[in-house]
Write a protein that holds these residues in place. Structure first.
Motif, PDB file in Angstrom:
ATOM      1  N   GLY A  75    -103.855 -15.345 -34.561  1.00  0.00           N
ATOM      2  CA  GLY A  75    -102.984 -14.298 -34.056  1.00  0.00           C
ATOM      3  C   GLY A  75    -101.876 -14.795 -33.154  1.00  0.00           C
ATOM      4  N   GLY A  76    -101.841 -16.112 -32.899  1.00  0.00           N
ATOM      5  CA  GLY A  76    -100.720 -16.676 -32.162  1.00  0.00           C
ATOM      6  C   GLY A  76    -101.060 -17.374 -30.865  1.00  0.00           C
ATOM      7  N   LEU A  77    -102.316 -17.333 -30.410  1.00  0.00           N
ATOM      8  CA  LEU A  77    -102.672 -18.018 -29.171  1.00  0.00           C
ATOM      9  C   LEU A  77    -102.871 -19.515 -29.445  1.00  0.00           C
ATOM     10  CD1 LEU A  77    -105.135 -15.557 -27.416  1.00  0.00           C
ATOM     11  CD2 LEU A  77    -102.635 -15.608 -27.386  1.00  0.00           C
ATOM     12  N   ASP A  78    -102.360 -20.342 -28.554  1.00  0.00           N
ATOM     13  CA  ASP A  78    -102.451 -21.792 -28.748  1.00  0.00           C
ATOM     14  C   ASP A  78    -103.798 -22.352 -28.307  1.00  0.00           C
ATOM     15  OD1 ASP A  78     -99.811 -22.033 -29.720  1.00  0.00           O
ATOM     16  OD2 ASP A  78     -99.024 -22.065 -27.678  1.00  0.00           O
ATOM     17  N   ARG A  79    -104.368 -21.761 -27.258  1.00  0.00           N
ATOM     18  CA  ARG A  79    -105.608 -22.303 -26.702  1.00  0.00           C
ATOM     19  C   ARG A  79    -106.575 -21.158 -26.399  1.00  0.00           C
ATOM     20  NH1 ARG A  79    -105.644 -27.657 -23.387  1.00  0.00           N
ATOM     21  NH2 ARG A  79    -104.511 -28.961 -24.872  1.00  0.00           N
ATOM     22  N   VAL A  80    -107.775 -21.292 -26.936  1.00  0.00           N
ATOM     23  CA  VAL A  80    -108.810 -20.272 -26.785  1.00  0.00           C
ATOM     24  C   VAL A  80    -110.080 -20.970 -26.313  1.00  0.00           C
ATOM     25  CG1 VAL A  80    -110.224 -18.578 -28.019  1.00  0.00           C
ATOM     26  CG2 VAL A  80    -107.794 -18.835 -28.586  1.00  0.00           C
ATOM     27  N   ALA A  81    -110.856 -20.284 -25.501  1.00  0.00           N
ATOM     28  CA  ALA A  81    -112.156 -20.804 -25.069  1.00  0.00           C
ATOM     29  C   ALA A  81    -113.277 -19.903 -25.543  1.00  0.00           C
ATOM     30  CB  ALA A  81    -112.208 -20.935 -23.548  1.00  0.00           C
ATOM     31  N   ALA A 137    -117.246 -17.486 -33.178  1.00  0.00           N
ATOM     32  CA  ALA A 137    -116.287 -18.411 -33.781  1.00  0.00           C
ATOM     33  C   ALA A 137    -115.243 -17.662 -34.595  1.00  0.00           C
ATOM     34  CB  ALA A 137    -117.014 -19.428 -34.653  1.00  0.00           C
ATOM     35  N   ILE A 138    -115.665 -16.622 -35.297  1.00  0.00           N
ATOM     36  CA  ILE A 138    -114.725 -15.819 -36.083  1.00  0.00           C
ATOM     37  C   ILE A 138    -113.711 -15.152 -35.162  1.00  0.00           C
ATOM     38  CG2 ILE A 138    -114.549 -13.745 -37.520  1.00  0.00           C
ATOM     39  CD1 ILE A 138    -117.280 -14.645 -38.761  1.00  0.00           C
ATOM     40  N   ALA A 139    -114.173 -14.635 -34.012  1.00  0.00           N
ATOM     41  CA  ALA A 139    -113.258 -14.021 -33.044  1.00  0.00           C
ATOM     42  C   ALA A 139    -112.294 -15.048 -32.477  1.00  0.00           C
ATOM     43  CB  ALA A 139    -114.058 -13.363 -31.918  1.00  0.00           C
ATOM     44  N   ALA A 140    -112.803 -16.233 -32.126  1.00  0.00           N
ATOM     45  CA  ALA A 140    -111.933 -17.268 -31.573  1.00  0.00           C
ATOM     46  C   ALA A 140    -110.872 -17.700 -32.578  1.00  0.00           C
ATOM     47  CB  ALA A 140    -112.772 -18.473 -31.132  1.00  0.00           C
ATOM     48  N   GLN A 141    -111.278 -17.864 -33.832  1.00  0.00           N
ATOM     49  CA  GLN A 141    -110.312 -18.253 -34.862  1.00  0.00           C
ATOM     50  C   GLN A 141    -109.278 -17.153 -35.086  1.00  0.00           C
ATOM     51  OE1 GLN A 141    -110.153 -21.366 -36.430  1.00  0.00           O
ATOM     52  NE2 GLN A 141    -108.151 -20.521 -36.962  1.00  0.00           N
ATOM     53  N   ALA A 179    -116.239  -8.456 -34.640  1.00  0.00           N
ATOM     54  CA  ALA A 179    -115.682  -9.589 -33.904  1.00  0.00           C
ATOM     55  C   ALA A 179    -114.172  -9.669 -34.072  1.00  0.00           C
ATOM     56  CB  ALA A 179    -116.342 -10.885 -34.385  1.00  0.00           C
ATOM     57  N   VAL A 180    -113.699  -9.500 -35.284  1.00  0.00           N
ATOM     58  CA  VAL A 180    -112.249  -9.561 -35.525  1.00  0.00           C
ATOM     59  C   VAL A 180    -111.545  -8.401 -34.838  1.00  0.00           C
ATOM     60  CG1 VAL A 180    -110.464  -9.444 -37.308  1.00  0.00           C
ATOM     61  CG2 VAL A 180    -112.497 -10.871 -37.658  1.00  0.00           C
ATOM     62  N   ALA A 181    -112.147  -7.219 -34.886  1.00  0.00           N
ATOM     63  CA  ALA A 181    -111.542  -6.065 -34.230  1.00  0.00           C
ATOM     64  C   ALA A 181    -111.408  -6.294 -32.724  1.00  0.00           C
ATOM     65  CB  ALA A 181    -112.361  -4.813 -34.511  1.00  0.00           C
ATOM     66  N   ALA A 182    -112.431  -6.885 -32.103  1.00  0.00           N
ATOM     67  CA  ALA A 182    -112.364  -7.179 -30.673  1.00  0.00           C
ATOM     68  C   ALA A 182    -111.236  -8.163 -30.376  1.00  0.00           C
ATOM     69  CB  ALA A 182    -113.702  -7.727 -30.186  1.00  0.00           C
ATOM     70  N   ALA A 183    -111.118  -9.197 -31.209  1.00  0.00           N
ATOM     71  CA  ALA A 183    -110.035 -10.169 -31.021  1.00  0.00           C
ATOM     72  C   ALA A 183    -108.669  -9.511 -31.162  1.00  0.00           C
ATOM     73  CB  ALA A 183    -110.189 -11.312 -32.021  1.00  0.00           C
ATOM     74  N   GLN A 184    -108.539  -8.635 -32.116  1.00  0.00           N
ATOM     75  CA  GLN A 184    -107.258  -7.974 -32.333  1.00  0.00           C
ATOM     76  C   GLN A 184    -106.871  -7.093 -31.159  1.00  0.00           C
ATOM     77  OE1 GLN A 184    -107.976  -6.179 -36.184  1.00  0.00           O
ATOM     78  NE2 GLN A 184    -107.129  -7.951 -37.277  1.00  0.00           N
ATOM     79  N   VAL A 205    -113.630 -15.920 -25.446  1.00  0.00           N
ATOM     80  CA  VAL A 205    -114.673 -15.249 -26.225  1.00  0.00           C
ATOM     81  C   VAL A 205    -115.989 -15.557 -25.531  1.00  0.00           C
ATOM     82  CG1 VAL A 205    -115.843 -15.076 -28.439  1.00  0.00           C
ATOM     83  CG2 VAL A 205    -113.363 -15.451 -28.363  1.00  0.00           C
ATOM     84  N   LEU A 206    -116.727 -14.523 -25.181  1.00  0.00           N
ATOM     85  CA  LEU A 206    -117.961 -14.682 -24.423  1.00  0.00           C
ATOM     86  C   LEU A 206    -119.154 -14.357 -25.315  1.00  0.00           C
ATOM     87  CD1 LEU A 206    -120.318 -13.420 -22.428  1.00  0.00           C
ATOM     88  CD2 LEU A 206    -119.023 -15.378 -21.604  1.00  0.00           C
ATOM     89  N   SER A 207    -119.948 -15.366 -25.643  1.00  0.00           N
ATOM     90  CA  SER A 207    -121.196 -15.139 -26.361  1.00  0.00           C
ATOM     91  C   SER A 207    -122.206 -14.587 -25.367  1.00  0.00           C
ATOM     92  CB  SER A 207    -121.705 -16.446 -26.985  1.00  0.00           C
ATOM     93  OG  SER A 207    -121.124 -16.666 -28.240  1.00  0.00           O
ATOM     94  N   LEU A 208    -122.397 -13.272 -25.436  1.00  0.00           N
ATOM     95  CA  LEU A 208    -123.182 -12.550 -24.440  1.00  0.00           C
ATOM     96  C   LEU A 208    -124.642 -12.464 -24.863  1.00  0.00           C
ATOM     97  CD1 LEU A 208    -123.484 -10.883 -21.883  1.00  0.00           C
ATOM     98  CD2 LEU A 208    -122.656  -8.881 -23.154  1.00  0.00           C
ATOM     99  N   GLY A 209    -125.404 -13.480 -24.466  1.00  0.00           N
ATOM    100  CA  GLY A 209    -126.844 -13.437 -24.614  1.00  0.00           C
ATOM    101  C   GLY A 209    -127.460 -13.114 -23.260  1.00  0.00           C
TER     102      GLY A 209
END
Length: 348
Positions: free
Chosen positions: A188-194, A179-183, A139-144, A282-286
């Protein structure tokens, strides 16, 4: 689109779960990820690699330390209770519900197992912590990759994550990867994440983590909690609290909902995310919204998931996909990769 694959996911393989009053073989099995991986490679959508280790900090930004300490040592404690436990999974059997205390950490392992869980359907196994921990790396790698400028990345991992809260597991979930990816995007510097959750089951853990925050918008399209698991969150009147007021959108739908109505709800969620001003998604893909899923109730067909991917790409946001549910195992690869394929075709 790069995929970060959890090559240790199969270390978590529960034997049995409690389902409708009976102990049954677990629906959440390693083959789910294996089918997705095979389909990804067949379509050559992009490179697949193991993630780098993210360290403890990104996980501790989301989850309580005493909960993480419990998960890290839970299996050893379980076996220490009785050597015979090495051949059976740990399943909670008691919980501190209304008027019970949760601030005092019990010395008893079964009591702590209940304190940090909310159902009896999520067996904890010898490899649960290792697999979940590697999932957080994905998850963190994807966010990065999004922070580095990529349009999209995929965290292909299990156990899933969206039912896990800051200090509890359940619904097959132990660490909340979305949630870990969003955080990580926020840090990492983004002000607003969904975070958008399209799993059949409401992402109660993700909602609870961000419910009082105004910097992360959570939207979910899911089965009506009056009749569908996890039951106790996911109602439309849950809009956020304090700084998070107005930053939570639940779109519950009735069992039997088909694609046209479901897609309209997805459009509503994406419009709310645009209005929020999110800089990344961040898309929770179920894909347990599939018509053949054994524990769900929507009626999406496999080709519909291509349209889902196209709609997500049309939102124009850098998107980290995080794999969640989908229990029609033979079709889960086609359905999940259809979303990614549709996204890539529209985003190209």
């Amino acid at each position: 689109m790069i995929t970060f694959h959890n090559d240790l996911h199969a270390l978590h393989h529960g034997k049995l779960e409690m389902f409708r009053g009976a102990m049954v073989p677990c629906f959440e099995v390693p083959a789910r990820v294996d089918h997705v991986l095979a389909e990804l490679r067949a379509r050559a959508l992009g490179p697949v690699q193991a993630p780098p280790a993210c360290g403890d900090d990104p996980i501790a930004r989301v989850h309580a330390r005493r909960y993480l300490d419990f998960l890290a040592g839970a299996w050893d404690e379980w076996v220490a209770l009785d050597p015979a436990n090495a051949s059976r999974d740990a399943i909670p059997s008691c919980w501190p519900i209304r008027t019970f205390r949760s601030d005092v950490l019990p010395a008893s392992f079964p009591a702590r197992l209940g304190l940090f869980s909310f159902d009896a359907g999520s067996p904890l196994t010898a490899g649960t912590w290792t697999a979940a921990r590697k999932g957080a790396d994905c998850a963190v790698a994807a966010a990065q990759r999004l922070l580095a400028g990529d349009r999209a990345a995929f965290a292909l991992t299990r156990p899933p994550g969206h039912h896990a809260g800051a200090d509890f597991f359940g619904g097959y979930c132990f660490l909340n990867n979305a949630a870990i990816a969003a955080q990580a995007l926020r840090d990492g510097g983004l002000d607003r994440v969904a975070v958008l959750d399209i799993d059949y089951h409401h992402g109660n853990g993700t909602q609870s983590i961000f419910y009082g925050r105004g910097d992360v918008f959570f939207a979910s399209v899911h089965g009506d909690p009056r009749t569908e698991y996890p039951f106790y969150l996911g109602h439309a009147d849950e809009r956020g609290l304090g700084d998070g007021a107005g930053c939570n959108l639940n779109l519950p739908l009735a069992r039997g909902t088909g694609f046209d109505s479901w897609r309209s709800a997805l459009a509503q969620a994406l419009q709310a995310i645009r209005a929020f001003g999110a800089q990344a998604l961040v898309l929770s893909l179920g894909v347990d919204t599939f018509e053949g899923d054994p524990i769900s109730g929507f009626r999406l067909a496999s080709p519909d998931y291509l349209r889902v991917g196209e709609d997500l790409a049309a939102a124009g946001l850098p998107t980290a996909f995080v794999f969640e549910g989908g229990y029609a195992v033979a079709e889960v690869g086609i359905n999940a990769v259809n979303v990614l394929d549709g996204f890539c075709q529209r985003a190209a």
